[in-house]
Design a protein around this motif. Structure first.
Motif, PDB file in Angstrom:
ATOM      1  N   LEU A 253     -41.986 -17.965 -11.909  1.00  0.00           N
ATOM      2  CA  LEU A 253     -43.124 -18.494 -12.365  1.00  0.00           C
ATOM      3  C   LEU A 253     -42.816 -19.403 -13.471  1.00  0.00           C
ATOM      4  N   SER A 254     -41.642 -19.096 -14.142  1.00  0.00           N
ATOM      5  CA  SER A 254     -41.405 -20.032 -15.416  1.00  0.00           C
ATOM      6  C   SER A 254     -40.360 -21.035 -15.073  1.00  0.00           C
ATOM      7  N   GLY A 255     -40.460 -21.300 -13.646  1.00  0.00           N
ATOM      8  CA  GLY A 255     -39.807 -22.493 -13.187  1.00  0.00           C
ATOM      9  C   GLY A 255     -38.274 -22.164 -12.559  1.00  0.00           C
TER      10      GLY A 255
ATOM     11  N   THR B   9     -50.831 -21.709 -10.996  1.00  0.00           N
ATOM     12  CA  THR B   9     -49.966 -20.295 -11.053  1.00  0.00           C
ATOM     13  C   THR B   9     -50.111 -19.617  -9.777  1.00  0.00           C
TER      14      THR B   9
ATOM     15  N   ASN C   5     -41.604 -13.142 -12.606  1.00  0.00           N
ATOM     16  CA  ASN C   5     -41.745 -14.007 -14.012  1.00  0.00           C
ATOM     17  C   ASN C   5     -40.935 -14.916 -13.980  1.00  0.00           C
ATOM     18  N   HIS C   6     -39.526 -14.888 -13.750  1.00  0.00           N
ATOM     19  CA  HIS C   6     -38.439 -15.902 -13.455  1.00  0.00           C
ATOM     20  C   HIS C   6     -39.084 -16.994 -12.683  1.00  0.00           C
TER      21      HIS C   6
END
Lengths: 387, 478
Positions: A52-54, A86, A49-50
């Motif tokens: 994927l959020s840049g 994504t 998740n980290h």
């Protein structure tokens, strides 16, 4: 003898006890592993998740094989739920963390056919281009599972690029059902006409059928010329494939094409005639309805049934045509028409729709039929409706 | 030679025969067990790349007609239909066949699903009792209910086959619950090999005391009562270590009536389910084997080991006895109807292995075992009993039973692990041991007496009160 039996008792007691303890150990091990994995999965999910959020990739390619397996499982689950950018990010992550190379190694180096097949499947799900070369090699695999999973993975990763090659290689093995190959083509979102042309032109009937069916599903109108050509074939399967494709294309407003389709009306195969009855559903013309009414008296029930259902889909004119069948000399056509009309009356309030063009004629046809067949119960219902 | 000597010789001879019989039977068990393990191993490996979700969304997934025969099932029928409506499968038609129920089954269905009587064409491919009415639901478009004169389960299923629209039909007992993905799993063999696969079967498990919510299996639990617990072990053994193995050599003779999928055409070709038998599931499969072998067609009837259907096992003694009597009678009906298959090489592995196994060990087995117990008694009275040998032999038989049961539980734990608690597995193992002290003998006696008192040609429904699936995990209502 007794000694033999006693030895048997010892052996069985030992084996049973062993199975029991191994079983117990296995269950306990699984529970402990599940517990440990839960923590690892949560940790990996946070890192994904980290990313994927840049954020930066925080997972080393040197992680243990077990962690890689968990990671690949999570990435595949995520991949199934997302699209576009994504999904690309997930593919990059799979490459950067060594998951793709890990799976390619399984595909190339494993001695077990099922491990190779599983690796090919996973690579397809992960969707990275990096695996393509290795997967292409396995299109020649002797094992049918490896070959199919490799073809599927290639199609999932590269779309139509290697589609023709994949289909040709699968057909070489002659073990895959037609629908299995069509299912593979179904995975391709983009247009495939160019790739299918060699198959349409191929000598082998099977290749033509697959191309017709798959292009039909894509509703590619360039298929028309091929349908027109192959409808004349004597091969029953090829004609059926043409009609199935024609059903997908629908009415294109070309009367000569419509007349050509009608040439299959007297085909000796009931399946071809049933396919025609299905195609006629899409042609909402008077002639089409007349043909369907004729098909409702076909010698095979499947044709009659399909024709009746197609007529219903013609809307109010189809319903009127069905109501005319209530007075057909063919008992089955009568019954079939009544089945569908009765259903419509009960659930779709057909008789409440007085705005229908031929409402009175429809009511008259139904009333006369009810009179003729002494269906008192329905007749009362009908009278209630009308009053 | 006086009568006593003759009797002694006879008993000694019989005892040697029983030892030989025991040996052969157990060798077969081990072979079938090994075949099962092999089949399960590869099945599990393949299932890792089956891509169920892709299949589900495919337009090439074949449609299937689900037949639910119903006779006095007012307690379970609505829940059962609801659970079928939520199966993970796109293209289904649910056909409930009310076989002249004398309870409120039909009324409950009418009320719950807003049923309306429809004049529907009924293709009588297979002869059945008269159809009274056919209903469609105003709320569920793919639900059809047939109300017919009572004719037995087979007759009800034939009516369902006659009206089914799809090429595949599955028969599911009204008191059973499918897992949501079971139907998809059991249809996969038809997709992979559409030409040869003519029927498939799934695994049936005991659901007593499991947590069921509105027709869904929420949490499998071990039954609380002893009798259903023994049945859990017995079902695991029958399916995971026996039928899977027979399926591996394409000699599966029973696809459980609770959950099997068939090509509609082949069912019609063999004349449908046989009405004059209560073992219609076995009878149909044998008819299919026989027909296709006689026609020299290649075919397959595989068992899908993780396609699961949950059912209520009888939890009172009377129902249990009734069920076992029916099973034995059904078995005998089929064996007598197809006697020609016995050791007939024209029928391949079915004629040479599976059918003889069912005749010798399943049909006559209980009687031979029962006579074995009698001969021990007779030997005791004649003073020729060697107690230590009997004891050790009994111990051997028990341990063999334990070995097979433990293997079945082991296979379950390896392949499926449906029960969450480790304690449940310890309990299962314990019941796998305990069943050899009473339960197994009880089964033997019931079946032996069914064999002796056999009368052919019945088509009645079983009147086993299995109770209602419970939503709060309490005891099954009886």
């Amino acid at each position: 003898m007794i000694e033999l039996v006693i030895n048997g008792v010892y052996i069985l007691a030992i084996i049973s006890a062993m199975i029991f303890f191994i079983l117990l150990a296995k269950i306990i091990y699984d529970k402990v592993e599940d517990y440990r994995n839960e923590k690892l999965i949560a940790e990996l999910k946070n890192k994904i998740n980290h990313y994927l959020s840049g954020g930066k990739v925080d997972i080393s390619p040197q992680i243990s094989a077990k962690k890689k397996r968990l990671l690949e499982g999570i990435l595949i689950n995520y991949s199934k739920q997302v699209r576009g950018e994504t999904k690309k990010q997930l593919q990059e992550l799979a490459e950067k963390t060594g998951v793709i190379d890990f799976k390619v190694q399984h595909l190339v180096n494993s001695n077990q056919w099922w491990k190779k097949s599983e690796a090919a499947y996973m690579l397809g799900e992960l969707g990275s281009d990096r695996a393509i070369d290795a997967l292409l090699d396995f299109l020649e695999a002797e094992n049918s599972d490896i070959r199919y999973q490799s073809a599927l993975a290639i199609v999932k990763i590269s779309g139509s690029e290697y589609l023709e090659l994949a289909i040709t290689k699968l057909l070489e093995l002659d073990v895959y059902p037609r629908d299995t190959i069509l299912r593979l083509i179904e995975e391709v979102d983009e247009e495939i006409y160019e790739k299918m042309q060699p198959l349409l032109r191929a000598e082998e009937i099977e290749k033509r059928i697959i191309a017709l069916r798959s292009l039909g599903l894509k509703q590619d109108f360039r298929l028309l010329q091929w349908i027109k050509e192959y409808l004349k074939s004597e091969d029953e399967d090829l004609v059926k494939a043409c009609l199935q494709a024609a059903y997908q294309l629908g009415d294109i407003g070309d009367d000569s094409y419509f007349q050509l389709l009608l040439t299959t009306k007297n085909n000796s195969s009931f399946q071809v005639r049933a396919n025609l009855a299905q195609v006629l559903e899409k042609f909402r013309t008077e002639q089409s309805r007349l043909e369907l009414q004729e098909l409702m008296t076909d010698s095979h029930w499947k044709v009659r049934y399909t024709a009746a259902e197609s007529l219903l889909k013609h809307g109010e004119k189809g319903v009127l045509a069905l109501s005319q069948q209530l007075h057909s000399s063919d008992q089955f056509a009568q019954d079939m028409a009544w089945q569908i009309l009765h259903q419509e009356i009960t659930f779709d309030s057909l008789l409440n729709n007085e705005e229908l063009d031929n409402y009175q004629q429809l009511i008259d046809n139904i009333s006369q039929y009810l009179e003729m067949t002494n269906k008192e119960g329905v007749k009362c219902e009908l009278e209630d409706y009308l009053n | 030679m006086n009568w006593k000597t003759i009797l002694i010789n006879f008993i000694n001879g019989y005892n040697y025969f029983i030892i030989f019989y025991f040996l052969v039977l157990n060798i077969i068990y081990v072979i079938v067990l090994l075949l099962s393990i092999k089949g399960l191993y590869y099945y599990l490996k393949r299932s890792q790349y089956e891509g169920y979700s892709d299949l589900l969304s495919s337009s090439f997934l074949p449609g299937i007609s689900i037949l639910v025969p119903c006779y006095n099932e007012e307690n379970t029928i609505v829940d059962n239909v609801k659970s079928l409506l939520h199966l993970e499968y796109n293209d289904t038609e649910i056909i409930v066949i009310n076989d002249g129920s004398t309870d409120q089954s039909l009324e409950h269905l009418k009320e719950e699903f807003n049923l309306h009587e429809i004049d529907r064409v009924y293709k009588k491919q297979i002869e059945t009792q008269a159809i009274n009415d056919i209903y469609l639901s105003a709320t569920i478009p793919n639900l059809v209910v047939i109300d017919k004169e009572n004719g037995g389960k087979a007759d009800a299923l034939n009516a369902g086959v006659n009206i089914a629209e799809y090429d595949l039909v599955t028969a599911i007992d009204a008191d059973s619950i499918l897992e949501t993905d079971s139907l998809l799993k059991v249809v996969i063999p038809f997709i992979e090999n559409p030409k040869e696969v003519v029927a498939t079967g799934g695994i049936v498990r005991i659901a007593n005391n499991s947590k069921v919510d509105r027709g869904f299996m929420e949490e499998p639990k071990l039954p609380k009562a002893d009798l259903p617990r023994f049945q859990v072990v017995e079902y695991l053994r029958a399916f995971l270590t026996s039928r899977v193995g027979w399926g591996e050599i394409n000699s599966l003779l029973i696809v459980s009536g609770a959950f099997g999928v068939f090509k509609k055409d082949i069912v019609a070709q063999v004349g449908g389910y046989t009405a004059k038998t209560i073992g219609e599931d076995m009878e149909l499969i044998i008819k299919i084997h026989r027909y296709l072998r006689e026609e020299e067609q290649d075919y397959q009837i595989p068992l899908v080991s993780d396609a699961t259907c949950w059912t209520q096992g009888p939890s009172d003694f009377k129902s249990f006895v009734g069920q076992r009597k029916r099973w034995q009678r059904g078995l005998m009906d089929s064996i007598i109807n197809h006697w020609k298959l016995l050791f007939n090489p024209n029928y391949g592995t079915v004629g040479m292995f599976a059918f003889p196994y069912y005749v010798i060990f399943e049909m006559f087995g209980p009687l031979l075992e029962f006579l074995g117990y009698c001969s021990i008694g007779a030997a005791y009275f004649l003073g020729i009993l060697n107690p230590s040998f009997v004891l050790i032999f009994f111990l051997l038989a028990v341990l063999y039973g334990v070995f097979i049961s433990t293997s079945a539980i082991g296979v379950e734990a390896y392949a499926e692990q449906r029960y969450d608690s480790i304690l449940d597995y310890i309990r299962l193992f314990l019941y796998g041991v305990l069943e050899n002290f009473g339960y197994r003998q009880l089964n033997t006696i019931i079946r032996a007496f069914s064999l002796i008192g056999y009368t052919p040609g019945s088509n009645e429904w079983g009147t086993i009160d299995k109770g209602k699936f419970d939503n709060d995990n309490s005891d099954v209502e009886l």
